[in-house]
Design an enzyme around this catalytic site. Sequence first.
Site: not given
Ligand code: THU
Length: 134
Positions: A45, A47, A56, A58, A91, A94
């Site tokens: 991820n 941000e 994310c 994925e 999520c 994704c």
């Molecule tokens: N996040 C992911 O990278 N993948 C997931 O499957 C769930 C959420 C990240 C997004 C954000 O940077 C952090 O987790 C909190 O939501």
Amino acid sequence: MDQNQIEALVDAARNVRQHAYCPYSHFPVGCALLSQDGKIFTGVNVENVSFGATNCAERSALFTAASLGYRPGFIKAIAVTGATEDFLPPCSICRQVLVEWADPETPVFLTRNDGQIKRLKLLDLAPYSFTQMN
Ligand code: THU
């Protein structure tokens, strides 16, 4: 897939988490995609202060493979990891991206802190999904 391949994929997802850029959530996530030709693509991820521009793990993994020329159908298996008590699923954004790129029967491996691995199909995570406009 044999147990060694599954563990190698999950390990790749766990190991890449160290590169997550998550100064806002402090929640590093790692993803590893196994391609049909036996390669592993990883992502984390990434941000952003706007929050909404966050990518994310994925999608990071998938977009890396896409940038190298891989196209829908290339994914043989998916692994997702985070430091969570329960299994960490992708999520819904994704899931939507993944259904365009992987067969509904594609195995998805989810992990949790105690080391357990849950095996699902992409179809379990995204039933009745939007995949075409005709
Ligand atoms: N996040 C992911 O990278 N993948 C997931 O499957 C769930 C959420 C990240 C997004 C954000 O940077 C952090 O987790 C909190 O939501």
